[in-house]
Design an enzyme around this catalytic site. Structure first.
Site, PDB file in Angstrom:
ATOM      1  N   PHE A  21      50.709  -3.147   0.892  1.00 48.49           N
ATOM      2  CA  PHE A  21      51.647  -2.702   1.919  1.00 48.49           C
ATOM      3  C   PHE A  21      52.602  -1.681   1.311  1.00 48.49           C
ATOM      4  O   PHE A  21      53.332  -1.984   0.368  1.00 48.49           O
ATOM      5  CB  PHE A  21      52.425  -3.906   2.471  1.00 48.49           C
ATOM      6  N   ASP A  50      53.956  -2.450  -2.419  1.00 46.22           N
ATOM      7  CA  ASP A  50      54.093  -1.274  -3.274  1.00 46.22           C
ATOM      8  C   ASP A  50      55.413  -0.567  -2.997  1.00 46.22           C
ATOM      9  O   ASP A  50      55.689  -0.176  -1.865  1.00 46.22           O
ATOM     10  CB  ASP A  50      52.923  -0.312  -3.009  1.00 46.22           C
ATOM     11  N   TYR A  55      62.025   5.421  -3.914  1.00 48.90           N
ATOM     12  CA  TYR A  55      62.179   5.128  -2.483  1.00 48.90           C
ATOM     13  C   TYR A  55      63.582   4.643  -2.127  1.00 48.90           C
ATOM     14  O   TYR A  55      63.950   4.599  -0.958  1.00 48.90           O
ATOM     15  CB  TYR A  55      61.147   4.088  -2.015  1.00 48.90           C
ATOM     16  N   HIS A 117      55.366   7.149 -12.232  1.00 45.90           N
ATOM     17  CA  HIS A 117      55.204   7.625 -10.853  1.00 45.90           C
ATOM     18  C   HIS A 117      54.574   9.016 -10.769  1.00 45.90           C
ATOM     19  O   HIS A 117      53.750   9.285  -9.896  1.00 45.90           O
ATOM     20  CB  HIS A 117      56.577   7.636 -10.163  1.00 45.90           C
ATOM     21  N   SER A 166      50.387   7.051 -12.011  1.00 45.13           N
ATOM     22  CA  SER A 166      50.241   7.547 -10.643  1.00 45.13           C
ATOM     23  C   SER A 166      50.265   9.070 -10.673  1.00 45.13           C
ATOM     24  O   SER A 166      51.024   9.665 -11.447  1.00 45.13           O
ATOM     25  CB  SER A 166      51.390   7.006  -9.782  1.00 45.13           C
ATOM     26  N   GLN A 190      47.295   5.561  -9.345  1.00 45.63           N
ATOM     27  CA  GLN A 190      47.575   5.604  -7.904  1.00 45.63           C
ATOM     28  C   GLN A 190      47.730   7.064  -7.482  1.00 45.63           C
ATOM     29  O   GLN A 190      48.592   7.777  -7.990  1.00 45.63           O
ATOM     30  CB  GLN A 190      48.852   4.824  -7.573  1.00 45.63           C
ATOM     31  N   GLY A 217      48.614   7.222   0.999  1.00 47.57           N
ATOM     32  CA  GLY A 217      48.281   8.186   2.055  1.00 47.57           C
ATOM     33  C   GLY A 217      46.891   7.946   2.614  1.00 47.57           C
ATOM     34  O   GLY A 217      46.249   8.854   3.138  1.00 47.57           O
ATOM     35  N   ALA A 218      46.396   6.703   2.523  1.00 50.02           N
ATOM     36  CA  ALA A 218      45.017   6.402   2.943  1.00 50.02           C
ATOM     37  C   ALA A 218      44.786   6.664   4.431  1.00 50.02           C
ATOM     38  O   ALA A 218      43.660   6.842   4.875  1.00 50.02           O
ATOM     39  CB  ALA A 218      44.672   4.951   2.604  1.00 50.02           C
ATOM     40  N   GLU A 274      54.909  -3.565  14.047  1.00 53.09           N
ATOM     41  CA  GLU A 274      54.371  -4.920  13.840  1.00 53.09           C
ATOM     42  C   GLU A 274      52.906  -5.036  14.251  1.00 53.09           C
ATOM     43  O   GLU A 274      52.087  -5.630  13.546  1.00 53.09           O
ATOM     44  CB  GLU A 274      55.215  -5.953  14.608  1.00 53.09           C
TER      45      GLU A 274
END
Length: 323
Positions: A21, A50, A55, A117, A166, A190, A217-218, A274
């Site tokens: 997530f 994740d 962030y 990162h 990443s 990543q 970004g899948a 949700e």
């Protein structure tokens, strides 16, 4: 916690849940939303969360995890939590303090996975994107092999169960793998990965070296004005993908996620909605036929939604190489 999420073994013996997530929230008002959506995600069965220092919402995510531990939904060991070392802390002496700072915010004793990162180093300090008076980023020069040694020490100290990278390209992965005295290989890389950027060459290289590829970004992307070109096509509107979704009686998002899982990739799905968070868990209820996988392979167009152009002037910028 009884989660139906499968796991992949990492090269250090730990395991990573194949569906994660994502918690990236760009605007301030989304920080609180990221806390609520993380609680919902844990409620519906997500156990891989994740996040990152970048962030700026680790406090909120930590509160969400803690509240779900306190109400008995999960135990700490059920959760696989990823954090990331930001570019202003690449100097070896800053790595552990940066991780400890994240742990304090999260109210956790350890992270399950800690990643470098981005391979571009920035001037140390409190500003995430330090700039000069002309508005240009102020870069730093750090040997990433030294950064990696400091990451290894974090693993040895029990602050991170596993360590990885990443946004590294093949050359940068090679540099770490060939480092004299390497103690731990990166467990994963990543990177941005989706139907329009399927990373097949990087994936093959990672598999060859027992490194798991994790896809951010899948599902394409929400349209973050500051970092993506707004003229880019919307992945989930792709006609081939939509036709495939119809065939399987699933949503385009589920097909896009299943495509990654069937390639042995760990996929991150981010949503504040949700219904969509619940729906993403259905990815384990079906598989794609190999012919359909080939059709989806054909959608690749080497398109980056996150080109990270602001870092281009740095010698470690990763996206000039083919992969």
């Amino acid at each position: 916690m009884n989660s139906k999420i499968q796991k992949i073994e990492l090269n250090d013996g730990h395991s990573i849940p194949v569906l994660g997530f994502g918690t990236y929230a760009t605007e301030e008002h989304l920080k609180k939303k990221s806390m609520e959506s993380t609680k919902i995600a844990i409620d519906v069965g997500f156990c891989h969360i994740d996040c990152s220092h970048l962030y700026q919402n680790e406090e909120e995510i930590g509160q969400a995890i803690l509240s779900k531990i306190e109400d008995g939904t999960v135990k700490r060991e059920d959760i696989f939590y990823t954090s990331k070392l930001w570019s202003t802390s690449h100097r070896p002496e800053l790595v552990r303090p940066s991780l400890e700072n994240s742990l304090r915010k999260l109210n956790l004793d350890y992270v399950d996975l800690y990643l470098i990162h981005f391979p571009v180093s920035l001037k140390p300090g409190n500003e995430l994107l330090p700039k000069d008076e002309h508005g240009n980023l102020i870069f730093d020069t750090v040997d990433l092999c030294d950064t990696w040694e400091a990451m290894e020490k974090c693993k040895d100290a029990g602050l991170a169960k596993s360590i990885g990278v990443s946004n590294f390209n093949r050359r940068q992965l090679e540099m770490i793998l060939n480092k004299p005295g390497l103690k731990y290989k990166p467990v994963c890389n990543q990177v941005e990965c989706h139907l329009y950027l399927n990373q097949s060459k990087l994936l093959a290289y990672c598999k060859m070296n027992d490194i798991v590829l994790v896809a951010y970004g899948a599902l394409g992307t929400q349209r973050y004005k500051y970092c993506i070109n707004e003229d880019t096509p919307v992945l989930l509107d792709d006609p081939v993908l939509c036709a495939m979704a119809k065939k399987y009686k699933r949503t385009p998002a589920l097909i896009a996620l299943r495509y990654q899982l069937d390639r042995g990739i760990v996929a991150l799905a981010k949503s504040f909605n949700e219904e969509r968070i619940r729906e993403n868990m259905q990815v384990f209820d079906f598989q794609l036929a190999s012919d359909d996988m080939k059709i989806l392979d054909g959608l690749d167009r080497n398109l980056r939604y996150f080109p990270a152009d602001m870092f281009k002037a740095h010698p470690n910028f990763p996206f000039f190489d083919e992969y």
